[in-house]
Write a protein that holds these residues in place. Structure first.
Motif, PDB file in Angstrom:
ATOM      1  N   ASP A  57       0.783  -0.945  -0.291  1.00 48.11           N
ATOM      2  CA  ASP A  57      -0.086  -0.266  -0.554  1.00 48.11           C
ATOM      3  C   ASP A  57       0.944   1.255   0.126  1.00 48.11           C
ATOM      4  O   ASP A  57      -0.309   2.458   0.010  1.00 48.11           O
ATOM      5  N   ASP A  58       2.390   1.308   0.214  1.00 49.47           N
ATOM      6  CA  ASP A  58       2.909   2.909  -0.051  1.00 49.47           C
ATOM      7  C   ASP A  58       2.991   3.267   1.195  1.00 49.47           C
ATOM      8  O   ASP A  58       3.539   4.812   1.103  1.00 49.47           O
ATOM      9  N   GLY A  59       3.028   2.052   2.200  1.00 49.48           N
ATOM     10  CA  GLY A  59       2.986   2.953   3.248  1.00 49.48           C
ATOM     11  C   GLY A  59       2.852   2.279   4.482  1.00 49.48           C
ATOM     12  O   GLY A  59       4.527   1.753   5.181  1.00 49.48           O
ATOM     13  N   ALA A  60       2.060   1.123   4.714  1.00 49.13           N
ATOM     14  CA  ALA A  60       2.608   0.188   6.268  1.00 49.13           C
ATOM     15  C   ALA A  60       2.518  -0.897   5.483  1.00 49.13           C
ATOM     16  O   ALA A  60       2.898  -1.478   6.733  1.00 49.13           O
ATOM     17  N   ILE A  61       2.296  -1.470   4.763  1.00 50.82           N
ATOM     18  CA  ILE A  61       2.644  -2.738   4.239  1.00 50.82           C
ATOM     19  C   ILE A  61       3.162  -2.529   2.533  1.00 50.82           C
ATOM     20  O   ILE A  61       3.170  -1.765   1.440  1.00 50.82           O
ATOM     21  N   ILE A  62       4.879  -2.525   2.593  1.00 55.22           N
ATOM     22  CA  ILE A  62       6.255  -2.177   1.569  1.00 55.22           C
ATOM     23  C   ILE A  62       6.299  -4.380   1.360  1.00 55.22           C
ATOM     24  O   ILE A  62       6.881  -5.131   1.783  1.00 55.22           O
ATOM     25  N   LYS A  63       6.609  -4.265  -0.551  1.00 50.15           N
ATOM     26  CA  LYS A  63       6.293  -5.414  -0.561  1.00 50.15           C
ATOM     27  C   LYS A  63       7.953  -5.430  -1.750  1.00 50.15           C
ATOM     28  O   LYS A  63       8.759  -4.904  -2.177  1.00 50.15           O
ATOM     29  N   TYR A  64       8.763  -6.451  -0.720  1.00 48.67           N
ATOM     30  CA  TYR A  64      10.138  -6.644  -1.812  1.00 48.67           C
ATOM     31  C   TYR A  64      10.761  -7.296  -2.827  1.00 48.67           C
ATOM     32  O   TYR A  64       9.716  -8.131  -3.098  1.00 48.67           O
ATOM     33  N   ASN A  65      11.363  -6.239  -3.282  1.00 45.53           N
ATOM     34  CA  ASN A  65      11.137  -6.433  -4.796  1.00 45.53           C
ATOM     35  C   ASN A  65      11.670  -7.616  -5.284  1.00 45.53           C
ATOM     36  O   ASN A  65      11.420  -8.560  -6.748  1.00 45.53           O
ATOM     37  N   GLY A  66      12.665  -8.373  -4.324  1.00 46.46           N
ATOM     38  CA  GLY A  66      13.003  -9.413  -5.172  1.00 46.46           C
ATOM     39  C   GLY A  66      12.136 -11.046  -4.819  1.00 46.46           C
ATOM     40  O   GLY A  66      12.218 -11.903  -4.976  1.00 46.46           O
ATOM     41  N   GLU A  67      10.796 -10.733  -3.837  1.00 42.77           N
ATOM     42  CA  GLU A  67      10.308 -12.519  -3.074  1.00 42.77           C
ATOM     43  C   GLU A  67       9.279 -11.964  -3.644  1.00 42.77           C
ATOM     44  O   GLU A  67       8.174 -10.382  -3.614  1.00 42.77           O
ATOM     45  N   THR A 100      -4.831  11.798  -4.258  1.00 39.44           N
ATOM     46  CA  THR A 100      -6.393  11.063  -4.127  1.00 39.44           C
ATOM     47  C   THR A 100      -5.934   9.819  -3.527  1.00 39.44           C
ATOM     48  O   THR A 100      -5.850   8.991  -2.911  1.00 39.44           O
ATOM     49  N   TYR A 101      -5.104   8.860  -4.457  1.00 36.93           N
ATOM     50  CA  TYR A 101      -4.270   6.912  -4.300  1.00 36.93           C
ATOM     51  C   TYR A 101      -4.161   6.741  -3.053  1.00 36.93           C
ATOM     52  O   TYR A 101      -4.350   6.516  -1.527  1.00 36.93           O
ATOM     53  N   PRO A 102      -2.965   7.677  -2.428  1.00 36.38           N
ATOM     54  CA  PRO A 102      -2.066   7.392  -1.137  1.00 36.38           C
ATOM     55  C   PRO A 102      -2.450   7.894   0.058  1.00 36.38           C
ATOM     56  O   PRO A 102      -2.648   7.401   0.882  1.00 36.38           O
ATOM     57  N   ILE A 103      -4.536   9.648  -0.221  1.00 37.89           N
ATOM     58  CA  ILE A 103      -4.348   9.429   0.676  1.00 37.89           C
ATOM     59  C   ILE A 103      -5.914   7.937   0.781  1.00 37.89           C
ATOM     60  O   ILE A 103      -6.571   8.492   1.677  1.00 37.89           O
ATOM     61  N   ILE A 104      -6.542   7.786  -0.350  1.00 38.96           N
ATOM     62  CA  ILE A 104      -7.274   6.858   1.030  1.00 38.96           C
ATOM     63  C   ILE A 104      -6.233   5.887   0.775  1.00 38.96           C
ATOM     64  O   ILE A 104      -6.850   4.941   1.573  1.00 38.96           O
ATOM     65  N   LYS A 105      -5.504   5.187   0.724  1.00 34.10           N
ATOM     66  CA  LYS A 105      -5.005   4.230   1.613  1.00 34.10           C
ATOM     67  C   LYS A 105      -4.881   4.729   2.836  1.00 34.10           C
ATOM     68  O   LYS A 105      -4.606   3.369   3.512  1.00 34.10           O
ATOM     69  N   LEU A 106      -4.406   5.506   3.246  1.00 34.93           N
ATOM     70  CA  LEU A 106      -3.431   6.157   4.373  1.00 34.93           C
ATOM     71  C   LEU A 106      -5.385   6.001   5.140  1.00 34.93           C
ATOM     72  O   LEU A 106      -5.083   5.506   6.592  1.00 34.93           O
ATOM     73  N   PHE A 107      -5.922   6.402   4.866  1.00 29.57           N
ATOM     74  CA  PHE A 107      -7.638   6.602   5.572  1.00 29.57           C
ATOM     75  C   PHE A 107      -7.939   5.087   5.801  1.00 29.57           C
ATOM     76  O   PHE A 107      -8.549   4.652   6.572  1.00 29.57           O
ATOM     77  N   GLU A 108      -8.188   4.036   4.823  1.00 25.73           N
ATOM     78  CA  GLU A 108      -7.973   3.287   4.787  1.00 25.73           C
ATOM     79  C   GLU A 108      -7.665   2.253   5.916  1.00 25.73           C
ATOM     80  O   GLU A 108      -7.781   1.568   6.727  1.00 25.73           O
ATOM     81  N   TYR A 109      -5.833   2.557   5.976  1.00 28.36           N
ATOM     82  CA  TYR A 109      -5.244   1.609   7.125  1.00 28.36           C
ATOM     83  C   TYR A 109      -5.740   2.166   8.234  1.00 28.36           C
ATOM     84  O   TYR A 109      -5.854   1.869   9.330  1.00 28.36           O
ATOM     85  N   CYS A 110      -5.811   3.798   8.835  1.00 33.05           N
ATOM     86  CA  CYS A 110      -6.086   4.649  10.004  1.00 33.05           C
ATOM     87  C   CYS A 110      -7.660   4.157   9.997  1.00 33.05           C
ATOM     88  O   CYS A 110      -7.714   3.964  11.525  1.00 33.05           O
ATOM     89  N   ASN A 111      -8.848   3.790   8.903  1.00 26.91           N
ATOM     90  CA  ASN A 111      -9.891   3.096  10.148  1.00 26.91           C
ATOM     91  C   ASN A 111     -10.348   1.445  10.057  1.00 26.91           C
ATOM     92  O   ASN A 111     -10.463   0.832  11.293  1.00 26.91           O
ATOM     93  N   ASN A 112      -8.817   1.004   9.430  1.00 23.03           N
ATOM     94  CA  ASN A 112      -8.273  -0.664   9.639  1.00 23.03           C
ATOM     95  C   ASN A 112      -7.549  -0.966  10.757  1.00 23.03           C
ATOM     96  O   ASN A 112      -7.650  -1.815  11.916  1.00 23.03           O
ATOM     97  N   ASN A 113      -7.404   0.274  11.621  1.00 24.04           N
ATOM     98  CA  ASN A 113      -7.010   0.325  12.615  1.00 24.04           C
ATOM     99  C   ASN A 113      -6.790   1.401  13.855  1.00 24.04           C
ATOM    100  O   ASN A 113      -5.829   1.212  15.307  1.00 24.04           O
ATOM    101  N   GLY A 114      -8.120   1.790  14.184  1.00 18.31           N
ATOM    102  CA  GLY A 114      -8.510   2.913  14.667  1.00 18.31           C
ATOM    103  C   GLY A 114      -7.294   3.443  15.881  1.00 18.31           C
ATOM    104  O   GLY A 114      -7.378   4.498  16.079  1.00 18.31           O
ATOM    105  N   ILE A 115      -6.671   4.690  14.656  1.00 21.32           N
ATOM    106  CA  ILE A 115      -5.993   5.687  14.530  1.00 21.32           C
ATOM    107  C   ILE A 115      -6.432   6.772  13.244  1.00 21.32           C
ATOM    108  O   ILE A 115      -7.392   6.434  13.107  1.00 21.32           O
ATOM    109  N   LYS A 116      -5.719   7.535  13.433  1.00 18.51           N
ATOM    110  CA  LYS A 116      -5.977   9.089  13.271  1.00 18.51           C
ATOM    111  C   LYS A 116      -4.666   9.738  12.215  1.00 18.51           C
ATOM    112  O   LYS A 116      -4.019   9.640  12.609  1.00 18.51           O
ATOM    113  N   PRO A 117      -5.253   9.911  10.976  1.00 16.06           N
ATOM    114  CA  PRO A 117      -4.685   9.985  10.315  1.00 16.06           C
ATOM    115  C   PRO A 117      -4.378  11.797   9.956  1.00 16.06           C
ATOM    116  O   PRO A 117      -5.306  12.765  10.814  1.00 16.06           O
TER     117      PRO A 117
END
Length: 181
Positions: A57-67, A100-117
């Protein structure tokens, strides 16, 4: 004391050799020092989950390029998540990127974890730009002076901790104590 490996930015984290990361109590942990450059945001820790296949999601979850399997997972902030952890930085009025896209991802992360953007301003860099954004959060933390530029028919709901400024009559803000332009 054991310390974590310091990584300069997200791109370096995506390319980090997993095998070279030391473990702390059996867990591979790193400290990310910036998003694009060292110091452009507060440092934050990530741990390696070798079995994760979650979407990057380019923030809380980062994929390693080689795996295919395994992800770097951000250690959850306690009160709010700074927009800069998702590469969302304020712009000046002459150089605004659509966020737009990263703001959506930030709000999803915050909503799923009960914290504030959290959105921050810095000198002349006070603008956040988006379009056709439909997001909701219980409370949105704003550093005084932040301004939002809506390029479409957006709906942002939440209780705001400061008085943000919205530049576009299309913005449909449903919130407590919000000022619109």
């Amino acid at each position: 004391g054991t310390s974590t490996l310091c990584i300069p930015n997200i791109e370096a984290l995506r390319n980090l050799d997993i095998e070279g990361v030391p473990e702390i109590n059996g867990i591979k942990v790193i400290t990310l020092l910036g998003y694009y450059n060292v110091g452009d945001k507060e440092p934050i820790n990530y741990y390696w989950n070798p079995t994760s296949t979650e979407l990057d999601d380019d923030g809380a979850i980062i994929k390693y390029n080689g795996e295919i399997t395994g992800r770097w997972i951000m250690v959850q902030p306690t009160e709010h998540c700074d927009s800069r952890h998702y590469g969302i930085f304020p712009s000046n009025s002459s150089n605004m990127n659509d966020q737009t896209y990263p703001i959506i991802k930030l709000f999803e992360y915050c909503n799923n974890n009960g914290i504030k953007p959290y959105f921050n301003a810095d000198g002349d860099y006070i603008w956040y730009k988006y379009q056709n954004l439909v997001v909701s959060a219980p409370t949105i933390d704003i550093f005084k002076g932040v301004k939002f530029l809506d390029l479409g028919n957006s709906t942002i709901t939440g209780e705001w901790s400061e008085d943000p400024y919205f530049n576009n009559r299309n913005t449909n803000v449903v919130a407590k104590d919000v000022k619109t332009s």
